[in-house]
Design a protein around this motif. Sequence first.
Motif, mmCIF file in Angstrom:
data_model
loop_
_atom_site.group_PDB
_atom_site.id
_atom_site.type_symbol
_atom_site.label_atom_id
_atom_site.label_comp_id
_atom_site.label_asym_id
_atom_site.label_seq_id
_atom_site.Cartn_x
_atom_site.Cartn_y
_atom_site.Cartn_z
ATOM 1 N N LEU A 49 -9.670 1.047 -6.064
ATOM 2 C CA LEU A 49 -8.889 0.926 -4.932
ATOM 3 C C LEU A 49 -9.487 0.706 -3.805
ATOM 4 C CD1 LEU A 49 -7.368 4.459 -5.718
ATOM 5 C CD2 LEU A 49 -6.054 2.460 -5.704
ATOM 6 N N ASP A 50 -8.474 0.029 -2.827
ATOM 7 C CA ASP A 50 -8.716 -0.278 -1.496
ATOM 8 C C ASP A 50 -8.321 1.031 -0.765
ATOM 9 O OD1 ASP A 50 -9.114 -1.424 1.225
ATOM 10 O OD2 ASP A 50 -7.033 -2.555 1.012
ATOM 11 N N THR A 100 -8.193 16.619 -0.742
ATOM 12 C CA THR A 100 -7.582 15.705 0.320
ATOM 13 C C THR A 100 -6.467 15.144 -0.063
ATOM 14 O OG1 THR A 100 -10.144 15.261 0.510
ATOM 15 C CG2 THR A 100 -8.544 13.774 1.573
ATOM 16 N N PRO A 101 -5.499 15.315 0.947
ATOM 17 C CA PRO A 101 -4.100 14.480 1.074
ATOM 18 C C PRO A 101 -4.349 13.133 0.616
ATOM 19 C CG PRO A 101 -4.043 16.218 2.793
ATOM 20 C CD PRO A 101 -5.502 16.023 2.374
ATOM 21 N N LEU A 102 -3.668 12.670 -0.189
ATOM 22 C CA LEU A 102 -3.760 11.018 -0.679
ATOM 23 C C LEU A 102 -2.261 10.530 -0.526
ATOM 24 C CD1 LEU A 102 -5.328 8.432 -1.851
ATOM 25 C CD2 LEU A 102 -4.720 9.457 -3.867
ATOM 26 N N VAL A 103 -2.238 9.206 0.081
ATOM 27 C CA VAL A 103 -0.968 8.469 -0.049
ATOM 28 C C VAL A 103 -1.235 7.228 -0.524
ATOM 29 C CG1 VAL A 103 0.962 7.291 1.164
ATOM 30 C CG2 VAL A 103 0.297 9.613 1.871
ATOM 31 N N PHE A 104 -0.545 7.051 -2.042
ATOM 32 C CA PHE A 104 -0.945 5.704 -2.562
ATOM 33 C C PHE A 104 0.124 4.751 -2.656
ATOM 34 C CE2 PHE A 104 -0.881 4.359 -7.280
ATOM 35 C CZ PHE A 104 -1.688 3.037 -7.129
ATOM 36 N N THR A 105 -0.074 3.628 -2.042
ATOM 37 C CA THR A 105 1.201 2.534 -2.035
ATOM 38 C C THR A 105 0.952 1.176 -2.560
ATOM 39 O OG1 THR A 105 0.247 1.648 0.386
ATOM 40 C CG2 THR A 105 1.653 3.566 0.270
ATOM 41 N N GLY A 106 1.925 0.584 -2.785
ATOM 42 C CA GLY A 106 1.825 -0.621 -3.394
ATOM 43 C C GLY A 106 3.322 -1.374 -3.711
ATOM 44 N N GLU A 112 5.478 4.553 -2.677
ATOM 45 C CA GLU A 112 4.589 5.100 -1.936
ATOM 46 C C GLU A 112 4.612 6.742 -2.612
ATOM 47 O OE1 GLU A 112 5.011 4.906 2.417
ATOM 48 O OE2 GLU A 112 5.410 7.320 2.352
ATOM 49 N N ILE A 113 3.406 7.224 -3.322
ATOM 50 C CA ILE A 113 3.279 8.303 -3.728
ATOM 51 C C ILE A 113 2.180 9.147 -3.092
ATOM 52 C CG2 ILE A 113 2.135 9.181 -6.088
ATOM 53 C CD1 ILE A 113 3.000 6.633 -7.406
ATOM 54 N N THR A 114 2.858 10.345 -2.634
ATOM 55 C CA THR A 114 1.981 11.441 -2.120
ATOM 56 C C THR A 114 1.434 12.347 -3.055
ATOM 57 O OG1 THR A 114 3.185 11.118 0.120
ATOM 58 C CG2 THR A 114 1.943 13.149 -0.228
ATOM 59 N N SER A 115 0.031 12.600 -2.873
ATOM 60 C CA SER A 115 -0.754 13.562 -4.008
ATOM 61 C C SER A 115 -1.775 13.934 -3.189
ATOM 62 C CB SER A 115 -1.051 12.740 -5.217
ATOM 63 O OG SER A 115 -1.472 13.729 -6.148
ATOM 64 N N VAL A 116 -3.004 14.397 -4.005
ATOM 65 C CA VAL A 116 -4.316 14.732 -3.471
ATOM 66 C C VAL A 116 -5.246 13.896 -4.299
ATOM 67 C CG1 VAL A 116 -3.680 17.213 -2.858
ATOM 68 C CG2 VAL A 116 -4.615 16.648 -5.097
ATOM 69 N N ARG A 117 -6.320 13.768 -3.632
ATOM 70 C CA ARG A 117 -7.415 12.916 -4.123
ATOM 71 C C ARG A 117 -7.840 13.730 -5.440
ATOM 72 N NH1 ARG A 117 -12.483 9.510 -1.611
ATOM 73 N NH2 ARG A 117 -13.597 9.090 -3.503
ATOM 74 N N ALA A 148 -4.563 4.804 0.160
ATOM 75 C CA ALA A 148 -4.976 3.714 -0.886
ATOM 76 C C ALA A 148 -4.015 2.852 -1.156
ATOM 77 C CB ALA A 148 -5.261 4.595 -2.175
ATOM 78 N N GLU A 149 -4.299 1.388 -1.481
ATOM 79 C CA GLU A 149 -3.300 0.515 -1.662
ATOM 80 C C GLU A 149 -3.850 -0.210 -2.876
ATOM 81 O OE1 GLU A 149 -2.738 -2.141 1.304
ATOM 82 O OE2 GLU A 149 -2.141 -0.380 2.968
ATOM 83 N N TYR A 150 -2.796 -0.390 -3.766
ATOM 84 C CA TYR A 150 -2.871 -1.207 -5.038
ATOM 85 C C TYR A 150 -1.574 -2.018 -5.601
ATOM 86 C CZ TYR A 150 -5.183 -2.908 -9.380
ATOM 87 O OH TYR A 150 -6.049 -3.382 -10.291
ATOM 88 N N ASP A 151 -1.631 -3.098 -5.808
ATOM 89 C CA ASP A 151 -0.384 -3.862 -6.221
ATOM 90 C C ASP A 151 -0.618 -4.027 -7.823
ATOM 91 O OD1 ASP A 151 0.643 -3.953 -3.743
ATOM 92 O OD2 ASP A 151 0.103 -5.945 -3.253
ATOM 93 N N PHE A 152 0.654 -4.023 -8.607
ATOM 94 C CA PHE A 152 0.492 -4.289 -10.012
ATOM 95 C C PHE A 152 1.114 -5.617 -10.476
ATOM 96 C CE2 PHE A 152 0.215 0.442 -9.608
ATOM 97 C CZ PHE A 152 -0.861 0.658 -10.198
ATOM 98 N N VAL A 153 0.730 -6.161 -11.032
ATOM 99 C CA VAL A 153 1.189 -7.471 -11.616
ATOM 100 C C VAL A 153 1.628 -7.523 -13.150
ATOM 101 C CG1 VAL A 153 0.946 -9.953 -11.922
ATOM 102 C CG2 VAL A 153 -0.276 -8.765 -9.863
ATOM 103 N N LEU A 154 3.077 -7.436 -13.570
ATOM 104 C CA LEU A 154 3.371 -7.446 -14.818
ATOM 105 C C LEU A 154 3.569 -8.920 -15.501
ATOM 106 C CD1 LEU A 154 5.789 -4.590 -14.538
ATOM 107 C CD2 LEU A 154 3.534 -4.448 -15.186
ATOM 108 N N GLU A 155 3.371 -8.969 -16.598
ATOM 109 C CA GLU A 155 3.635 -10.303 -17.438
ATOM 110 C C GLU A 155 4.628 -9.886 -18.271
ATOM 111 O OE1 GLU A 155 1.131 -11.774 -20.355
ATOM 112 O OE2 GLU A 155 0.293 -9.985 -20.677
ATOM 113 N N ARG A 156 5.500 -11.381 -18.293
ATOM 114 C CA ARG A 156 6.681 -11.038 -19.216
ATOM 115 C C ARG A 156 6.212 -10.620 -20.879
ATOM 116 N NH1 ARG A 156 11.770 -10.507 -17.248
ATOM 117 N NH2 ARG A 156 11.999 -11.676 -15.504
ATOM 118 N N ALA A 157 7.116 -9.933 -21.415
ATOM 119 C CA ALA A 157 6.877 -9.466 -22.973
ATOM 120 C C ALA A 157 7.046 -10.502 -24.124
ATOM 121 C CB ALA A 157 7.765 -8.238 -23.207
#
Length: 282
Positions: free
Chosen positions: A261-262, A132-138, A189-194, A273-282
Motif C-alpha cells: 500500500l501507499d 490504529t484507525p485506517l481510511v482506505f481509498t481508491g 472509501e473504507i474506514t477500518s483499523v489497521r 492508504a491508497e490503492y487503485d484496482f484494474v480489472l480486465e474483461r472476462a
Amino acid sequence: MTTTESDAPTAAGSGSSASQAFRTAAREATAVPPERVDEVARAVLAGVHQAIREHDVTYPEFQAAKQWLMDVGEGGEWPLFLDVFVEHVVEEVAARTQDGTKGSIQGPYYLPGQAKLPWQAALPMRPGEKGTPLVFTGQVRDVAGDPVAAAELDVWHADDDGYYSGFAPGIPDGNLRGVVVSNGHGWFEITSVRPAPYQIPTDGPTGKLIAAAGWHAWRPAHLHLIVRAPGYRTITTQLYFPGGEWLDSDVAEATKPELVLDLRPQEDGPLRAEYDFVLERA
C-alpha cells in the motif's frame, strides 16, 4: 479491550471453521478429464517418490508422515495447510494469463455473504474497536483506464490482535468484514483499523510441522479483497503495509511488491492508504 488466552483461536477451532466455510461455499462442479487427472496425479506422486529417494526417507519417517497426514485430516486442517503452503503456487500459475491488478491467495479465513455497504463506509466493528484507525481509498478502473461503476469490494481482515471474526471466539460475526460497492466513478472509501500481523494456529499438526522444521508461523499484516464486477475477471488479492514485520518472510509466500500500500500518515486523524484496482474483461 484485551484478549485473553481463552480468546485465542485454536488450530482445531480454526480448522473446523475453515473446513465448514469451504464446504458450504457455492462452488461450480469442475469436470476434469481422466487424462488430466492421470497427468497431474502421476506428476505429484513422482515428486513424492523422488523426494523419498533423494533424502533416503526411512520407514520410521514414512510412518511419522503417514500419522501426520491422518492428524491433519482429523483436525480439519487441510484448508489451513493447503492455503498457507500450496495456494500461492496455484495463484502464480493463474497469473501467467491475467492482466490488471496482481492477485494473491484467498487464504482460509474468507466468509461469503457479508453486509453490502455504500462506497463511503466503515466496516462493521465493535464499539471502541482496538487499533490504529485506517481510511482506505481508491478507484476501480478497467485496463483502458475507464472507471468501473458499482464494482464490489469484498473486504476482510484481522483485528489489532491478529484474529478474524468467525474463526476466533469472542468476536462478533461479520466484524471487520463487508462488501463495499464503488460509486458511479469507481471510487471507494473504507474506514477500518489497521490489522496486526498474525501467527497461524500452531497447536495442531500444521504447527507441529512448522516447529519440527524450525520455521516461523507468521504472516505480515494485510487486507484481503475480492474485487468483482459484471463482465470482468474477479480479482482475489491481499494488500500489505510498507515496512511491516514479516513482509519479507511471509510463511505463506504470498507477498508481492505490487501489493504494498501507499501509506500517508496524518498528524491529526487516521492513517490513510491508497490503492487503485484494474480489472480486465472476462
